[in-house]
Design an enzyme around this catalytic site. Structure first.
Site, mmCIF file in Angstrom:
data_model
loop_
_atom_site.group_PDB
_atom_site.id
_atom_site.type_symbol
_atom_site.label_atom_id
_atom_site.label_comp_id
_atom_site.label_asym_id
_atom_site.label_seq_id
_atom_site.Cartn_x
_atom_site.Cartn_y
_atom_site.Cartn_z
ATOM 1 N N LYS A 74 12.372 36.029 -41.933
ATOM 2 C CA LYS A 74 10.979 35.631 -41.704
ATOM 3 C C LYS A 74 10.202 35.593 -43.029
ATOM 4 O O LYS A 74 9.438 34.668 -43.281
ATOM 5 C CB LYS A 74 10.316 36.602 -40.705
ATOM 6 C CG LYS A 74 10.839 36.396 -39.278
ATOM 7 C CD LYS A 74 10.435 37.507 -38.326
ATOM 8 C CE LYS A 74 11.157 37.343 -36.976
ATOM 9 N NZ LYS A 74 10.925 38.451 -36.046
ATOM 10 N N ASP A 130 3.038 36.930 -32.704
ATOM 11 C CA ASP A 130 4.213 36.990 -31.822
ATOM 12 C C ASP A 130 3.822 36.634 -30.383
ATOM 13 O O ASP A 130 4.684 36.386 -29.545
ATOM 14 C CB ASP A 130 4.817 38.407 -31.834
ATOM 15 C CG ASP A 130 6.067 38.500 -32.701
ATOM 16 O OD1 ASP A 130 6.681 37.447 -32.969
ATOM 17 O OD2 ASP A 130 6.425 39.627 -33.108
ATOM 18 N N GLN A 169 8.305 44.354 -35.964
ATOM 19 C CA GLN A 169 9.675 44.014 -35.546
ATOM 20 C C GLN A 169 10.182 45.009 -34.492
ATOM 21 O O GLN A 169 10.101 46.220 -34.679
ATOM 22 C CB GLN A 169 10.604 44.004 -36.775
ATOM 23 C CG GLN A 169 12.007 43.535 -36.489
ATOM 24 C CD GLN A 169 12.099 42.061 -36.078
ATOM 25 O OE1 GLN A 169 11.435 41.203 -36.634
ATOM 26 N NE2 GLN A 169 12.913 41.790 -35.069
#
Ligand code: NAD
Length: 291
Positions: A52, A119, A96
């Site tokens: 990412k 997200d 994460q």
């Protein structure tokens, strides 16, 4: 059979994003800035976060990686999140998953400010998504929609079977595909670990989205001729012939299903790269909203 090439499609999306960043910079506007929080040293998580951050560099975003030890307390992590929530230089950030067991994942996801939740996991954004209001779509289902759209796979009126009901993939996927949208208007069946006679259900599917996390679960005898198959799974399977000692397997048995499929995603190089591209797209949107 057409391969739904996520790597190529994600590269095209990243080029589009890079062009937008160049325009932003030319007009003196803010450069999009994504932060990622990684707690612990889980090998797969480190790989995903690394990818990412690398993708941010590629499109000209700024990025910040915050690495915290396994022993980080929930309170300390919540402090880090609060700092990111209030830092005007950060447009969006991700935490994460999975988190170490002593940290309440729901509490952490709830702490992320919805405007920075690129997200799309915060209940506010999940609610907006379900109500078809503008918001950050969760990156993996968003990437699948984009792949279906760009390859002009017809979804309207089709029978879609989603395998897996997780909050980050299966459930939002089932909601999005049933909505009035370009890759949507499908008749969706959401299946899970308690579903009976799954094979009878998948055999009727025009499109199968496999997101259950069991390597090579969906086999050729479970699908019909002309099916479209989206393989979300990424499982590390021991393989002594590989340098790392493992290979990456999807939830789909590619060899047997691809013989019947009209469209199919590979693993790796399918859904994975699309997920990262859509995270960048959400960050661009967050930056746009901030300026
Ligand atoms: P999860 O473990 O949270 O959920 C799995 C789901 O599968 C559950 O809802 C469960 O009910 C269902 N399930 C389990 N066994 C089943 C069975 N025998 N029959 C039918 N349903 C069954 O998983 P997740 O987070 O949604 O991830 C699924 C897979 O996708 C994993 O391999 C994960 O690594 C991968 N993944 C990939 C990406 C990507 O970008 N490519 C993103 C997220 C997750």
């Amino acid at each position: 059979m057409t391969l739904l090439d996520g790597k190529k499609t994600a590269a095209a999306i990243k080029e589009e994003i890079a062009l937008s960043v160049t325009e932003l910079k030319k007009s003196g506007k803010k450069t999009p800035h994504l932060a990622a929080v990684l707690v612990g040293t889980n090998g797969a998580s480190m790989t995903y976060v690394g990818a990412k951050v690398k993708a941010c560099d590629l499109v000209g975003f700024e990025s910040t990686l915050i690495e915290l030890p396994d022993t980080t307390s929930e309170a300390a992590l919540l402090d880090v999140i609060e700092n990111l929530n209030t830092d005007p230089s950060i447009d969006g950030f991700i935490v994460q998953l999975p988190l170490p067991k002593h940290i309440d994942e729901d509490k952490v996801l709830m702490a992320v400010h919805p405007d920075k939740d690129v997200d799309g996991f915060h209940p506010t954004n999940v609610g907006k998504m379900a109500l078809e209001l503008p918001t950050f779509l969760p990156a993996t289902p968003y990437g699948i929609l984009e792949l279906l759209e760009r390859y002009q796979v017809e979804t309207s009126g089709k029978n879609v079977v989603v395998i897996g009901r997780s909050h980050i993939v299966g459930r939002p996927m089932s909601i999005l595909l049933s909505q009035k949208r370009a890759a949507g208007n499908a008749t969706v069946t959401l299946t899970h670990s308690r579903t009976k006679n799954l094979k009878e259900i998948t055999l009727k599917a025009d499109i199968v989205v496999a997101a259950l996390g069991i390597a090579e679960f969906l086999t050729g005898d479970m699908v019909k001729e002309g099916v479209t198959i989206i393989d979300v799974g990424i499982t590390r399977v021991e393989d002594a012939s590989k340098k790392k000692g493992f290979r990456l397997a999807g939830d789909v048995h590619f060899e047997s299903t691809s013989k019947k499929a009209a469209f199919i995603t590979p693993v790796p190089g399918g859904v994975g790269p699309m997920t990262i591209a859509m995270l960048l797209k959400n960050t661009l949107l967050a930056c746009d909203r901030n300026s």
